[in-house]
Motif scaffolding. Structure first.
Motif, PDB file in Angstrom:
ATOM      1  N   VAL A   1      36.461 -47.814  68.236  1.00 36.45           N
ATOM      2  CA  VAL A   1      35.488 -47.023  67.496  1.00 36.45           C
ATOM      3  C   VAL A   1      34.184 -47.800  67.397  1.00 36.45           C
ATOM      4  O   VAL A   1      34.186 -48.964  66.991  1.00 36.45           O
ATOM      5  CB  VAL A   1      36.006 -46.718  66.070  1.00 36.45           C
ATOM      6  N   GLY A   2      33.081 -47.212  67.809  1.00 36.93           N
ATOM      7  CA  GLY A   2      31.809 -47.913  67.638  1.00 36.93           C
ATOM      8  C   GLY A   2      30.711 -47.347  68.514  1.00 36.93           C
ATOM      9  O   GLY A   2      30.830 -47.292  69.734  1.00 36.93           O
ATOM     10  N   THR A   3      29.624 -46.922  67.866  1.00 39.87           N
ATOM     11  CA  THR A   3      28.480 -46.393  68.592  1.00 39.87           C
ATOM     12  C   THR A   3      27.884 -47.430  69.524  1.00 39.87           C
ATOM     13  O   THR A   3      27.399 -47.097  70.605  1.00 39.87           O
ATOM     14  CB  THR A   3      27.408 -45.939  67.569  1.00 39.87           C
ATOM     15  N   GLU A   4      27.951 -48.722  69.129  1.00 35.13           N
ATOM     16  CA  GLU A   4      27.349 -49.765  69.970  1.00 35.13           C
ATOM     17  C   GLU A   4      28.040 -49.887  71.321  1.00 35.13           C
ATOM     18  O   GLU A   4      27.437 -50.328  72.286  1.00 35.13           O
ATOM     19  CB  GLU A   4      27.304 -51.116  69.219  1.00 35.13           C
ATOM     20  N   ILE A   5      29.310 -49.461  71.394  1.00 38.01           N
ATOM     21  CA  ILE A   5      29.999 -49.465  72.695  1.00 38.01           C
ATOM     22  C   ILE A   5      29.472 -48.298  73.545  1.00 38.01           C
ATOM     23  O   ILE A   5      29.194 -48.454  74.726  1.00 38.01           O
ATOM     24  CB  ILE A   5      31.531 -49.357  72.511  1.00 38.01           C
ATOM     25  N   LEU A   6      29.306 -47.136  72.909  1.00 36.57           N
ATOM     26  CA  LEU A   6      28.814 -45.960  73.650  1.00 36.57           C
ATOM     27  C   LEU A   6      27.368 -46.148  74.110  1.00 36.57           C
ATOM     28  O   LEU A   6      26.939 -45.547  75.088  1.00 36.57           O
ATOM     29  CB  LEU A   6      28.919 -44.701  72.791  1.00 36.57           C
ATOM     30  N   PHE A   7      26.602 -46.966  73.367  1.00 33.94           N
ATOM     31  CA  PHE A   7      25.223 -47.283  73.771  1.00 33.94           C
ATOM     32  C   PHE A   7      25.194 -48.288  74.918  1.00 33.94           C
ATOM     33  O   PHE A   7      24.152 -48.526  75.510  1.00 33.94           O
ATOM     34  CB  PHE A   7      24.442 -47.898  72.589  1.00 33.94           C
ATOM     35  N   GLY A   8      26.321 -48.938  75.174  1.00 33.45           N
ATOM     36  CA  GLY A   8      26.336 -50.002  76.181  1.00 33.45           C
ATOM     37  C   GLY A   8      25.776 -51.311  75.642  1.00 33.45           C
ATOM     38  O   GLY A   8      25.477 -52.212  76.400  1.00 33.45           O
ATOM     39  N   SER A   9      25.617 -51.396  74.318  1.00 35.90           N
ATOM     40  CA  SER A   9      25.065 -52.632  73.742  1.00 35.90           C
ATOM     41  C   SER A   9      26.067 -53.774  73.802  1.00 35.90           C
ATOM     42  O   SER A   9      25.692 -54.931  73.900  1.00 35.90           O
ATOM     43  CB  SER A   9      24.677 -52.418  72.274  1.00 35.90           C
ATOM     44  N   ILE A  10      27.354 -53.440  73.695  1.00 36.94           N
ATOM     45  CA  ILE A  10      28.370 -54.492  73.811  1.00 36.94           C
ATOM     46  C   ILE A  10      29.446 -54.052  74.798  1.00 36.94           C
ATOM     47  O   ILE A  10      29.690 -52.867  74.995  1.00 36.94           O
ATOM     48  CB  ILE A  10      29.021 -54.863  72.458  1.00 36.94           C
TER      49      ILE A  10
ATOM     50  N   THR B   1      37.007 -44.372  73.631  1.00 40.46           N
ATOM     51  CA  THR B   1      35.989 -44.879  72.713  1.00 40.46           C
ATOM     52  C   THR B   1      35.231 -43.712  72.119  1.00 40.46           C
ATOM     53  O   THR B   1      34.805 -42.805  72.846  1.00 40.46           O
ATOM     54  CB  THR B   1      34.987 -45.796  73.446  1.00 40.46           C
ATOM     55  N   VAL B   2      35.100 -43.714  70.809  1.00 41.44           N
ATOM     56  CA  VAL B   2      34.284 -42.711  70.122  1.00 41.44           C
ATOM     57  C   VAL B   2      33.309 -43.421  69.199  1.00 41.44           C
ATOM     58  O   VAL B   2      33.520 -44.577  68.832  1.00 41.44           O
ATOM     59  CB  VAL B   2      35.132 -41.747  69.249  1.00 41.44           C
ATOM     60  N   GLY B   3      32.244 -42.721  68.827  1.00 44.94           N
ATOM     61  CA  GLY B   3      31.309 -43.255  67.852  1.00 44.94           C
ATOM     62  C   GLY B   3      31.880 -43.098  66.451  1.00 44.94           C
ATOM     63  O   GLY B   3      33.038 -42.714  66.275  1.00 44.94           O
ATOM     64  N   ASP B   4      31.077 -43.423  65.476  1.00 42.37           N
ATOM     65  CA  ASP B   4      31.543 -43.312  64.088  1.00 42.37           C
ATOM     66  C   ASP B   4      31.431 -41.868  63.637  1.00 42.37           C
ATOM     67  O   ASP B   4      30.633 -41.524  62.776  1.00 42.37           O
ATOM     68  CB  ASP B   4      30.710 -44.245  63.198  1.00 42.37           C
ATOM     69  N   ASN B   5      32.248 -41.008  64.252  1.00 40.70           N
ATOM     70  CA  ASN B   5      32.170 -39.578  63.974  1.00 40.70           C
ATOM     71  C   ASN B   5      33.553 -39.074  63.587  1.00 40.70           C
ATOM     72  O   ASN B   5      34.482 -39.111  64.390  1.00 40.70           O
ATOM     73  CB  ASN B   5      31.659 -38.854  65.229  1.00 40.70           C
ATOM     74  N   PRO B   6      33.696 -38.601  62.329  1.00 40.91           N
ATOM     75  CA  PRO B   6      35.030 -38.282  61.814  1.00 40.91           C
ATOM     76  C   PRO B   6      35.781 -37.214  62.624  1.00 40.91           C
ATOM     77  O   PRO B   6      36.954 -37.388  62.936  1.00 40.91           O
ATOM     78  CB  PRO B   6      34.751 -37.794  60.388  1.00 40.91           C
ATOM     79  N   VAL B   7      35.093 -36.138  62.996  1.00 46.84           N
ATOM     80  CA  VAL B   7      35.791 -35.042  63.673  1.00 46.84           C
ATOM     81  C   VAL B   7      36.316 -35.503  65.030  1.00 46.84           C
ATOM     82  O   VAL B   7      37.468 -35.287  65.392  1.00 46.84           O
ATOM     83  CB  VAL B   7      34.852 -33.823  63.848  1.00 46.84           C
TER      84      VAL B   7
ATOM     85  N   THR C   1      40.486 -50.208  66.951  1.00 44.98           N
ATOM     86  CA  THR C   1      39.672 -51.329  66.473  1.00 44.98           C
ATOM     87  C   THR C   1      38.317 -50.772  66.062  1.00 44.98           C
ATOM     88  O   THR C   1      37.811 -49.831  66.675  1.00 44.98           O
ATOM     89  CB  THR C   1      39.448 -52.415  67.548  1.00 44.98           C
ATOM     90  N   GLY C   2      37.752 -51.364  65.006  1.00 42.46           N
ATOM     91  CA  GLY C   2      36.421 -50.964  64.570  1.00 42.46           C
ATOM     92  C   GLY C   2      36.434 -49.921  63.471  1.00 42.46           C
ATOM     93  O   GLY C   2      37.431 -49.240  63.233  1.00 42.46           O
ATOM     94  N   GLY C   3      35.330 -49.853  62.748  1.00 43.95           N
ATOM     95  CA  GLY C   3      35.155 -48.819  61.727  1.00 43.95           C
ATOM     96  C   GLY C   3      35.887 -49.083  60.429  1.00 43.95           C
ATOM     97  O   GLY C   3      36.169 -48.151  59.675  1.00 43.95           O
ATOM     98  N   LEU C   4      36.228 -50.369  60.147  1.00 42.33           N
ATOM     99  CA  LEU C   4      36.921 -50.681  58.888  1.00 42.33           C
ATOM    100  C   LEU C   4      36.007 -51.383  57.884  1.00 42.33           C
ATOM    101  O   LEU C   4      36.459 -51.785  56.819  1.00 42.33           O
ATOM    102  CB  LEU C   4      38.134 -51.582  59.163  1.00 42.33           C
ATOM    103  N   GLY C   5      34.752 -51.557  58.220  1.00 44.50           N
ATOM    104  CA  GLY C   5      33.840 -52.327  57.380  1.00 44.50           C
ATOM    105  C   GLY C   5      33.397 -51.592  56.121  1.00 44.50           C
ATOM    106  O   GLY C   5      33.926 -50.536  55.787  1.00 44.50           O
ATOM    107  N   PRO C   6      32.412 -52.164  55.427  1.00 48.83           N
ATOM    108  CA  PRO C   6      32.009 -51.643  54.124  1.00 48.83           C
ATOM    109  C   PRO C   6      30.989 -50.506  54.158  1.00 48.83           C
ATOM    110  O   PRO C   6      30.754 -49.883  53.133  1.00 48.83           O
ATOM    111  CB  PRO C   6      31.396 -52.871  53.452  1.00 48.83           C
ATOM    112  N   THR C   7      30.379 -50.219  55.306  1.00 53.35           N
ATOM    113  CA  THR C   7      29.277 -49.260  55.284  1.00 53.35           C
ATOM    114  C   THR C   7      29.775 -47.817  55.382  1.00 53.35           C
ATOM    115  O   THR C   7      30.935 -47.545  55.672  1.00 53.35           O
ATOM    116  CB  THR C   7      28.265 -49.518  56.421  1.00 53.35           C
ATOM    117  N   GLN C   8      28.861 -46.907  55.131  1.00 53.23           N
ATOM    118  CA  GLN C   8      29.166 -45.471  55.158  1.00 53.23           C
ATOM    119  C   GLN C   8      29.681 -45.012  56.513  1.00 53.23           C
ATOM    120  O   GLN C   8      30.455 -44.069  56.614  1.00 53.23           O
ATOM    121  CB  GLN C   8      27.889 -44.690  54.831  1.00 53.23           C
TER     122      GLN C   8
END
Lengths: 408, 408
Positions: free
Chosen positions: A8-17, A41-47, A66-73
């Motif tokens: 899970v992570g938008t930064e993966i879909l952006f190719g940043s990491i 891989t998906v972004g931080d999108n609930p649906v 992996t990913g998406g367990l941190g403190p932010t919204q």
């Protein structure tokens, strides 16, 4: 058992990491005999996350996120997994205490608190390397294992919290050897081991191709550690009889580290002089902490003037034989010995390209000289598909290989 | 436009290779203003591949696949895509001719022939770097673009065959600047540029974090190249006024290459002497073809004895000030000038760790000395989160940065 790795992570879909978590988990799961059917891989999108889970469970018994367990919204993995399974997310008071202790004196902002909330029925997976623990949940015959995204937190969590549980699930213990080879290509390695690879289900044999190096993982999963060790050892006897001459480590050690330990053991000191590798050999050995114990210096004599001034290579040799020749490699190694007095003096000179090269010695050719016990020798090597990077890496590898052969 | 990147290959699911295709395509698509919704990876399994396509098209207009176009039985991507769209796969005689010409005199086995078969209604994408062409198909408002797996074939195909078609689809031309910075972290970079990043939809600004370096991509998509260039230039004026002091290239050049070109331009010669970096500085500059034009030599004086013998560092200095000090860095650089006479002589000495370090100079501290125009100076640096690898990389970077500042 069949598994999906869901990152899970938008930064993966952006190719940043780069998605190294998928690689790490796939390798680990393979050694455990768990089949990986999908990477998703998906972004931080609930649906989309919930839809992906539904799709994955069509084929699989298990999802590792992996990913998406941190403190932010944005961090919604936990909430969405709970929702998918119809579970409530509640505060786990003991986790709140652990979380507070992470912050010690520092102020803890309110959004951090959600890292102590978990599904009502789950096992929390400890995270000593960060603030977000993971969790393991089983429901309706499906397993979900959720871990944080940063590899420095995820990998120890997998090793210490997840792997033992996966093994327990299978009532078995895993033992493996990470066999490193050099001087044999992956396809040849597979050919040599074909009967072993084809014939066996346990131990399993998996090959991994690197640049000019291959590794082989021999793994066994048995009811007891002793049985697994015995099974791996039985297979290793056959592996050694097929490819023994190419093996330099059975414990996953890199070649520079193997050479370093041999030098250390035998109390030998090493110096190098480098032309085409331009310092890469020295960089590789000094990458090892404590290398000053065995490594004296490297003289990176990139131009001919430096070869003459630093190493006393004769102008005549450079003129008649050229800088890339057996003769120059020998004079470099001898000159290095005169300067340093090291037990082993290794030299390298070659055509890294793209320019240079001759008909007899095209780009990709290099000579390695070695002074040892009063004698100097030089060896000629060539490089397939010789890009500058490949030639230089090959030269460094062959230097370490030669040292290994000489002192093992 | 919304897109899924679907990579096909069992070797990715095994963790044998890193999925760099997904990273490359994501970055490219982002600069084109195309949103990547999912990364998906499946093995060479026909049913799963079709199911994944169906799932992807729920959200997306476009799927880009890589892999599974080769000659073997496993390679089924083309057949499955055609089946999904109800298309027949037929021989394209002109592709058979091109394929034959690839083999020239060599025998072509029968299974290779399938690489000249394509869906009846599609555009074949040329592959000058391999035997398997790609294809582009549109049906029912859905687009599928299928390319081979090896990056050396896929990337040029994307660049030459796919990107222009994606731009044509959008009636626009893309222009971008790849801005390289040093000395500023990604979060600070984002903060500095916040107004620009938040306020604009075109040009788009995307930041990428590297180790101790960040890059920024400023891209504009307009009806004409001139308009796109103008829009990027207008934004660049603002970018330069915010972070100008950190920029060393606007054309995506690496710092060592920028320094190399500056040295070349000004006719200056460089030598280095390295302790903690152990040859990495020299390796970085000699990575550039033609670097012998500006680079003389590097003396990797890893032990104190070598520092004294090669560079004439005084025993007294090493004793009183230690090997990691401003004084030692200066004496190293001065000594290097005496030996080489190079216009620029740079030195480095530091604590790479994990051992070593003092209270004032903990692990991660290093000193860089620079001799230039008859004057020697030394600079002190420290490293956040100082792993051995990070300290050494940081030291190399700071050496190049110092050279850049000095001669730009």
């Amino acid at each position: 058992m069949k598994c999906t790795v869901l990152t899970v992570g938008t930064e993966i879909l952006f190719g940043s990491i780069v998605n190294t978590n998928a690689v790490y988990l796939s390798r680990q799961l393979q050694t455990l005999g768990i089949d990986v059917m999908y990477h998703m891989t998906v972004g931080d999108n609930p649906v989309r996350l919930k839809e992906m889970m539904a799709h994955a469970y069509l084929d699989c018994d298990m999802i590792i996120t992996t990913g998406g367990l941190g403190p932010t919204q944005d961090d919604l993995t936990k909430e969405m997994i709970a929702e998918y399974f119809g579970e409530r997310v509640v505060e786990w008071p003991e986790q709140t205490e652990i979380l507070k202790s992470h912050f010690k004196g520092r102020p803890m902002t309110d959004n951090n608190r959600k890292q102590a909330w978990f599904p009502e029925h789950c096992t929390v997976l400890k995270n000593p390397n960060g603030t977000a623990p993971g969790f393991w949940m089983e429901k309706d015959g499906k397993i979900v294992i959720s871990m944080p995204g940063p590899p420095s937190e995820m990998q120890p969590m997998f090793e210490n919290e997840v792997r033992p549980r996966l093994l327990a699930l299978q009532n078995s213990v895993l033992f493996y050897k990470d066999v490193r080879t050099c001087g044999i290509g992956e396809s040849q390695l597979e050919t040599e081991l074909l009967d072993l690879i084809d014939g066996q289900t346990d131990p399993t044999l998996a090959t991994y191709a690197g640049t000019f190096q291959c590794s082989l993982r021999v793994a066994s999963k048995r009811p007891t550690l002793q049985e697994a060790q015995q099974a791996v050892e039985d297979t290793m006897v056959q592996v050694r009889s097929c490819i023994g001459q190419y093996i330099y480590s059975e414990e996953g050690e890199e070649l520079p580290a193997v050479v370093f330990h041999l030098l250390q053991e035998k109390g030998l000191r090493l110096s190098s002089c480098e032309s085409c590798t331009g310092g890469m050999f020295a960089a590789a050995i000094t990458d090892i902490a404590g290398s000053s114990e065995v490594f004296d210096r490297s003289l990176v004599t990139y131009c001919n003037k430096a070869k003459m001034e630093e190493l006393g290579v004769r102008a005549e040799t450079l003129d008649t034989c050229t800088a890339v020749s057996r003769e120059t490699a020998c004079e470099m190694a001898e000159g290095l010995y005169r300067v340093t007095g090291s037990d082993l003096c290794i030299s390298v000179t070659g055509y890294a390209g793209p320019g240079g090269g001759t008909e007899e010695d095209p780009v990709g050719t290099f000579y390695v000289g070695l002074w040892y016990q009063g004698k100097v020798e030089a060896f000629r090597f060539s490089t397939r598909r010789p890009s500058r990077d490949r030639v230089r890496k090959n030269a460094v590898l062959q230097m370490f290989r030669l040292l290994y052969e000489k002192i093992k």
